[in-house]
Design an enzyme around this catalytic site. Structure first.
Site, mmCIF file in Angstrom:
data_model
loop_
_atom_site.group_PDB
_atom_site.id
_atom_site.type_symbol
_atom_site.label_atom_id
_atom_site.label_comp_id
_atom_site.label_asym_id
_atom_site.label_seq_id
_atom_site.Cartn_x
_atom_site.Cartn_y
_atom_site.Cartn_z
ATOM 1 N N LYS A 195 0.894 -1.419 -0.124
ATOM 2 C CA LYS A 195 -0.259 0.048 -0.039
ATOM 3 C C LYS A 195 0.863 1.395 0.095
ATOM 4 C CE LYS A 195 -3.678 2.190 2.598
ATOM 5 N NZ LYS A 195 -4.621 2.153 3.844
ATOM 6 N N LYS A 248 -2.074 -1.814 -3.807
ATOM 7 C CA LYS A 248 -2.959 -0.152 -3.831
ATOM 8 C C LYS A 248 -1.938 0.734 -3.954
ATOM 9 C CE LYS A 248 -6.218 2.258 -0.920
ATOM 10 N NZ LYS A 248 -7.100 2.300 0.519
#
Length: 326
Positions: A195, A248
């Site tokens: 992330k 992400k």
């Protein structure tokens, strides 16, 4: 003069021929649809920066779920927006917390729906960070204790998958141990393993009302410049017991998705984040691009890069367009 060359166009000669040799496909079951559950009543607020995405209260959740089911979507990712926030985000792990209430409702009314619970504290803390704060420092180990409590509360409410997004070191190991000890050994963990600290999260912070009140999240989310760091993060999560790996954001990190797919024998999930969704909506509203073609091409590119599953706010639109093409 005879020229020797390959005739690749033979396999593009018609729509049916192109369909016959197509390597990647989009299906409704590939999508996980994010939902923002707002504590309160009579709430269905469209997010201004994300047209078509709504904050919904429990009294509007059944209608929202019926629409999701009608599109053929089989998985939802739940984010909660509580009435009250505090320094420790206690509403995240109370039995009556909004995500726990919503999860019990969905599993009762729509038992076949896969409920993925986002396990973080940022929507619940007054400071908007993903853990316990001391001064302006986010404490790692102290945060793990609260994240474990949150994961257990979500599992007790009936969540099918726990998805920790906080990026604390050791979060998968701590949550796995906590779930196992609490009797939830069969509940998988969908880790936000990779992330990045991205500029593409802006609209989400409006939707989830979880923007940090000071500083930023760069001490725990990853530097966008780094590739090898993604391997280290994912390797740790796999060793600690992750069952899925999330990358992400999506579009700027398709190379990382392919890296993860080539390296790890786990389902790879890509998060087509709010900024990516908002850009397409804005360009389409101005008549600069065709929304349907652009969205389907983006999502197909994510599958081609190696994603097995796609978390996307465009899931309902994509399902409708895919049905129209059948």
């Amino acid at each position: 003069m005879e020229i020797q060359f390959s005739r690749h166009r033979r396999l593009r000669s018609s729509a049916n021929m192109r369909s016959l040799v197509r390597e990647n496909h989009l299906r409704p079951e590939d999508f996980i649809y994010p939902l923002f559950i707002y504590e309160g009543e009579n709430i269905r607020n469209e997010v201004s920066s994300m047209p078509g995405v709504f904050q919904v209260s429990m009294d509007n959740l059944e209608a929202e779920m019926e629409e999701i089911v009608a599109h053929g979507i089989k998985s939802v990712l739940l984010f909660g927006i509580p009435k009250t926030k505090d320094a420790c985000g206690e509403q995240a792990f109370h039995d009556h917390g909004i995500i726990q209430v919503a999860t019990r409702f969905i599993k009762e009314k729509f038992p076949e729906m896969i409920v993925v619970a986002d396990t973080c504290l940022c929507e619940y803390t007054s400071h908007g960070h993903c853990g316990v704060v001391e001064g302006e420092k986010v404490l790692n180990d102290e945060s793990l204790e609260l994240l474990v409590k949150t994961a257990i509360a979500q599992a007790k409410a009936g969540a099918d998958i726990i998805a920790p997004s906080n990026m604390m070191d050791g979060f998968v190991a701590a949550i796995r141990a906590g779930l196992d000890e609490a009797g939830f050994k069969e509940i998988p963990i969908m880790s936000y393993a990779v992330k990045y600290a991205s500029a593409f999260y802006g609209p989400f912070r409006e939707a989830a009302e979880g923007a940090p009140q000071f500083g930023d999240r760069k001490t725990y989310q990853m530097d966008p410049a780094n590739r090898m760091e993604a391997f280290r993060e994912a390797e740790s999560d796999v060793a600690e017991g992750a069952d899925f790996l999330i990358v992400k954001p999506g579009l700027p990190y398709l190379d990382i998705v392919r890296d993860m797919k080539n390296t790890f024998n786990l389902p790879i999930v890509i998060y087509n984040v709010s900024g990516e969704y908002a850009m397409v909506k804005a360009a389409s509203a101005n008549g600069w691009i065709d929304e349907k073609s652009t969205v389907l091409e983006m999502l197909l590119g994510m599958k081609r890069a190696g994603a097995d599953l796609i978390i996307t706010y465009a899931a309902k639109d994509a399902c409708r367009w895919l049905k129209e093409e059948q």
